[in-house]
Design a protein around this motif. Structure first.
Motif, mmCIF file in Angstrom:
data_model
loop_
_atom_site.group_PDB
_atom_site.id
_atom_site.type_symbol
_atom_site.label_atom_id
_atom_site.label_comp_id
_atom_site.label_asym_id
_atom_site.label_seq_id
_atom_site.Cartn_x
_atom_site.Cartn_y
_atom_site.Cartn_z
ATOM 1 N N ASP A 159 -4.546 0.340 -5.487
ATOM 2 C CA ASP A 159 -5.628 0.582 -6.236
ATOM 3 C C ASP A 159 -5.832 2.258 -6.384
ATOM 4 O OD1 ASP A 159 -6.568 1.942 -3.920
ATOM 5 O OD2 ASP A 159 -8.006 0.377 -3.243
ATOM 6 N N ASP A 160 -6.987 2.481 -7.164
ATOM 7 C CA ASP A 160 -7.096 3.801 -7.530
ATOM 8 C C ASP A 160 -7.172 4.995 -6.267
ATOM 9 O OD1 ASP A 160 -7.247 3.036 -10.210
ATOM 10 O OD2 ASP A 160 -9.382 3.132 -10.193
ATOM 11 N N GLN A 161 -7.414 4.311 -5.101
ATOM 12 C CA GLN A 161 -7.224 5.254 -3.872
ATOM 13 C C GLN A 161 -6.060 5.222 -3.222
ATOM 14 O OE1 GLN A 161 -10.508 3.150 -4.470
ATOM 15 N NE2 GLN A 161 -10.856 5.074 -5.778
ATOM 16 N N GLY A 162 -5.053 4.722 -3.833
ATOM 17 C CA GLY A 162 -3.759 4.373 -3.225
ATOM 18 C C GLY A 162 -3.727 3.363 -2.078
ATOM 19 N N GLU A 163 -4.673 2.660 -1.829
ATOM 20 C CA GLU A 163 -4.639 1.521 -0.795
ATOM 21 C C GLU A 163 -4.058 0.036 -1.662
ATOM 22 O OE1 GLU A 163 -5.529 1.639 2.175
ATOM 23 O OE2 GLU A 163 -6.397 3.537 2.329
ATOM 24 N N LEU A 164 -3.532 -0.732 -0.380
ATOM 25 C CA LEU A 164 -2.893 -1.942 -1.048
ATOM 26 C C LEU A 164 -4.272 -2.756 -1.532
ATOM 27 C CD1 LEU A 164 -0.651 -2.728 1.816
ATOM 28 C CD2 LEU A 164 -0.002 -2.326 -0.684
ATOM 29 N N VAL A 165 -3.900 -3.762 -2.435
ATOM 30 C CA VAL A 165 -4.938 -4.675 -3.031
ATOM 31 C C VAL A 165 -4.412 -5.924 -2.537
ATOM 32 C CG1 VAL A 165 -6.019 -5.580 -5.179
ATOM 33 C CG2 VAL A 165 -5.271 -3.323 -5.203
ATOM 34 N N LYS A 225 3.026 6.984 -1.767
ATOM 35 C CA LYS A 225 2.804 5.620 -2.427
ATOM 36 C C LYS A 225 3.807 4.738 -2.347
ATOM 37 C CE LYS A 225 -1.206 7.206 -5.501
ATOM 38 N NZ LYS A 225 -1.811 7.426 -6.891
ATOM 39 N N ALA A 226 5.075 5.296 -2.626
ATOM 40 C CA ALA A 226 6.358 4.550 -2.888
ATOM 41 C C ALA A 226 6.592 3.862 -1.404
ATOM 42 C CB ALA A 226 7.512 5.408 -3.196
ATOM 43 N N SER A 227 6.383 4.570 -0.406
ATOM 44 C CA SER A 227 6.434 4.036 1.066
ATOM 45 C C SER A 227 5.672 2.789 1.195
ATOM 46 C CB SER A 227 6.104 4.999 2.003
ATOM 47 O OG SER A 227 6.204 4.334 3.311
ATOM 48 N N LEU A 228 4.300 2.911 0.797
ATOM 49 C CA LEU A 228 3.530 1.851 0.749
ATOM 50 C C LEU A 228 3.921 0.637 -0.163
ATOM 51 C CD1 LEU A 228 0.694 0.940 2.173
ATOM 52 C CD2 LEU A 228 -0.326 1.891 0.429
ATOM 53 N N MET A 229 4.300 0.671 -1.127
ATOM 54 C CA MET A 229 4.667 -0.272 -2.169
ATOM 55 C C MET A 229 6.221 -0.907 -1.390
ATOM 56 S SD MET A 229 4.639 1.956 -5.739
ATOM 57 C CE MET A 229 3.240 2.340 -6.574
ATOM 58 N N ILE A 230 7.004 -0.159 -1.186
ATOM 59 C CA ILE A 230 8.262 -0.846 -0.423
ATOM 60 C C ILE A 230 7.831 -1.532 0.500
ATOM 61 C CG2 ILE A 230 10.317 -0.290 0.863
ATOM 62 C CD1 ILE A 230 10.204 2.380 -1.151
ATOM 63 N N CYS A 231 6.892 -1.106 1.557
ATOM 64 C CA CYS A 231 6.317 -1.922 2.664
ATOM 65 C C CYS A 231 5.843 -3.108 2.110
ATOM 66 C CB CYS A 231 5.323 -1.086 3.521
ATOM 67 S SG CYS A 231 4.822 -1.614 5.045
ATOM 68 N N ALA A 232 5.108 -3.070 0.974
ATOM 69 C CA ALA A 232 4.386 -4.122 0.516
ATOM 70 C C ALA A 232 5.348 -5.414 0.132
ATOM 71 C CB ALA A 232 3.452 -4.029 -0.373
ATOM 72 N N HIS A 290 7.503 -6.771 3.245
ATOM 73 C CA HIS A 290 6.610 -7.409 4.547
ATOM 74 C C HIS A 290 6.112 -8.736 4.282
ATOM 75 C CE1 HIS A 290 7.686 -3.868 6.482
ATOM 76 N NE2 HIS A 290 7.227 -3.982 7.490
ATOM 77 N N ASP A 291 5.888 -9.829 4.934
ATOM 78 C CA ASP A 291 5.305 -10.737 4.675
ATOM 79 C C ASP A 291 3.713 -10.674 4.844
ATOM 80 O OD1 ASP A 291 7.510 -11.978 4.271
ATOM 81 O OD2 ASP A 291 7.963 -13.019 6.096
ATOM 82 N N ASP A 292 3.284 -9.976 5.912
ATOM 83 C CA ASP A 292 1.624 -9.729 5.963
ATOM 84 C C ASP A 292 1.390 -8.223 5.599
ATOM 85 O OD1 ASP A 292 -0.750 -9.962 6.856
ATOM 86 O OD2 ASP A 292 -0.423 -10.107 8.937
ATOM 87 N N PRO A 293 1.543 -7.585 4.259
ATOM 88 C CA PRO A 293 1.419 -6.276 4.180
ATOM 89 C C PRO A 293 -0.203 -5.615 4.539
ATOM 90 C CG PRO A 293 2.244 -7.473 2.315
ATOM 91 C CD PRO A 293 1.833 -8.573 3.228
ATOM 92 N N LEU A 294 -0.882 -6.392 4.440
ATOM 93 C CA LEU A 294 -2.439 -6.016 4.761
ATOM 94 C C LEU A 294 -2.405 -5.518 6.302
ATOM 95 C CD1 LEU A 294 -4.917 -8.343 2.941
ATOM 96 C CD2 LEU A 294 -3.853 -5.752 2.169
ATOM 97 N N ASN A 295 -1.812 -6.157 7.176
ATOM 98 C CA ASN A 295 -1.730 -5.695 8.642
ATOM 99 C C ASN A 295 -0.543 -4.823 8.784
ATOM 100 O OD1 ASN A 295 -3.924 -7.219 9.632
ATOM 101 N ND2 ASN A 295 -3.093 -9.235 9.360
ATOM 102 N N ASP A 296 0.587 -5.067 8.192
ATOM 103 C CA ASP A 296 1.905 -4.263 8.714
ATOM 104 C C ASP A 296 1.725 -2.726 7.934
ATOM 105 O OD1 ASP A 296 2.508 -6.404 10.244
ATOM 106 O OD2 ASP A 296 3.760 -7.056 8.813
ATOM 107 N N CYS A 297 1.161 -2.670 6.543
ATOM 108 C CA CYS A 297 1.330 -1.435 5.829
ATOM 109 C C CYS A 297 0.219 -0.603 5.667
ATOM 110 C CB CYS A 297 2.078 -1.998 4.568
ATOM 111 S SG CYS A 297 3.314 -3.178 4.408
ATOM 112 N N ARG A 298 -0.995 -1.112 5.951
ATOM 113 C CA ARG A 298 -2.012 -0.427 5.731
ATOM 114 C C ARG A 298 -2.204 0.901 6.708
ATOM 115 N NH1 ARG A 298 -7.339 -4.262 4.320
ATOM 116 N NH2 ARG A 298 -6.827 -4.138 2.096
ATOM 117 N N ARG A 299 -1.631 0.731 7.839
ATOM 118 C CA ARG A 299 -1.790 1.484 8.645
ATOM 119 C C ARG A 299 -0.583 2.964 8.140
ATOM 120 N NH1 ARG A 299 1.679 -2.108 11.338
ATOM 121 N NH2 ARG A 299 4.214 -1.536 11.470
#
Length: 353
Positions: A128-134, A303-310, A313-322
């Motif tokens: 999203d606009d704050q750089g968080e996973l949607v 941001k790229a690190s978060l995108m790659i994680c998403a 990973h099968d459960d990005p919201l739990n595994d990547c938000r941190r």
């Protein structure tokens, strides 16, 4: 290109690339190559180099699903550029010039570059606009649908675009003489073109670039028509054909990438099938590394690190938000507050003592 199919119903047609289904001479070669290249070790969390099981299913395919890497066999079966076909050339008296063959090869490279850039562009919608996973954009509660008209999830659309690029780069090793050898028992000619015996990755497949790649003088892919055969017929008469050059089919171990039982004439020569598969595996890993680099160049490291994680990973919201910048700041702040509090408490205790 192998069989014109859907995930539920398929109709036979000539096998013309690494396979996408089980049957008709195919053994899901594209899926097995992709799994050998990109699967995480059993039970291991992705570190960004590999894909966890559910996410890998979307990229490689499973069951009756083609997966992203098989998507061109559903919608681009007759597009030579999607499979690196028709870039044939042989030194000497030949119906096509080197320039014409190189032009066809550049058509393929540019087509795959478009798919690669599409993956980079769509990845922006993972955040999203704050750089968080949607959450809705990365959810895999249901399998991805290989239909741009109905699939809206950014993870699925990014993976599909990347898978379409991978399909063509994998086909390059089967459809060309880049990594193989000619039959030493026969004279060099249109039915037995020379092999280049070159390693992967290939500089020809520079999907991050924009300029025309350097093409070896003897590089060739096969001319393809529906009546694919040796010697060539129709538009392929007198030319190197897909039938004579491809290393499409055989058995591939999806864990190790080892090969057995090649079935095409060129694939049976020496270890040509094994070389084509090994080259495709190396190239697949290389293209994933390049996509990660392109994401970092386009969006910055965090941001790229978060995108790659998403994507992996099968459960990005739990595994990547941190891993997001905001979460890291919160965690560090809480840690610092805790340390300050503990220090103050220790100070008070010593004063009272």
């Amino acid at each position: 290109m192998a069989l014109l199919a859907s995930c539920v119903v398929w109709m036979p047609s000539p096998a013309v690339a690494f396979g996408t289904i089980d049957g008709g001479g195919q053994n899901r070669e594209h899926e097995r190559i992709t799994r050998a290249a990109m699967a995480c070790p059993a039970g291991a969390e992705s570190d960004g180099d590999c894909f966890e099981p559910k996410s890998l299913d979307q990229l490689a395919g499973h069951g009756k699903s083609f997966g992203a890497v098989g998507a061109p066999d559903r919608t681009e079966v007759s597009v030579p550029a999607a499979h690196c076909d028709d870039a044939d050339y042989l030194d000497g008296s030949y119906p096509r010039t080197r320039a014409q063959a190189s032009g066809s090869l550049l058509d393929c490279v540019n087509h795959l570059r478009g798919r690669f850039r599409e993956a980079v562009d769509i990845a922006a919608d993972l955040l999203d606009d704050q750089g968080e996973l949607v959450g809705a954009e990365v959810d895999l509660g249901t399998d991805c649908v290989l239909d741009p008209g109905s699939e809206q999830r950014a993870k699925c659309k990014t993976v599909e675009a990347f898978g379409r690029a991978l399909h063509g780069t994998q086909d390059f090793y089967s459809h060309s003489n880049w990594a193989d050898a000619a039959d030493p028992s026969r004279a060099i000619g249109a039915d037995n073109p020379p092999g280049l015996n070159l390693p992967a990755p290939s500089a020809v497949l520079d999907l991050r670039g924009t300029s025309a790649p350097a093409v070896p003088a003897a590089l060739s892919t096969g001319c393809f028509v529906l009546r694919d055969r040796v010697p060539g017929v129709e538009a392929c008469e007198g030319r190197i054909t897909h039938a004579g050059l491809n290393k499409d089919n055989g058995l591939i171990d999806p864990s190790t990438g080892s090969t057995t039982e090649p079935t095409t004439p060129r694939g049976k020569v020496g270890d040509n099938f094994a070389k084509a598969v090994a080259g495709a595996i190396v190239e697949t890993r290389h293209q994933w590394q390049d996509l990660r680099a392109a994401l970092e160049a386009g969006y910055g490291r965090q941001k790229a690190s978060l995108m790659i994680c998403a994507l992996t990973h099968d459960d990005p919201l739990n595994d990547c938000r941190r891993r997001s910048p905001a979460t890291v700041v919160v965690v560090i702040s809480i840690g610092l507050i805790g340390l300050v509090g503990a220090g103050f408490l220790l100070f008070r205790m010593r004063r009272q003592a």
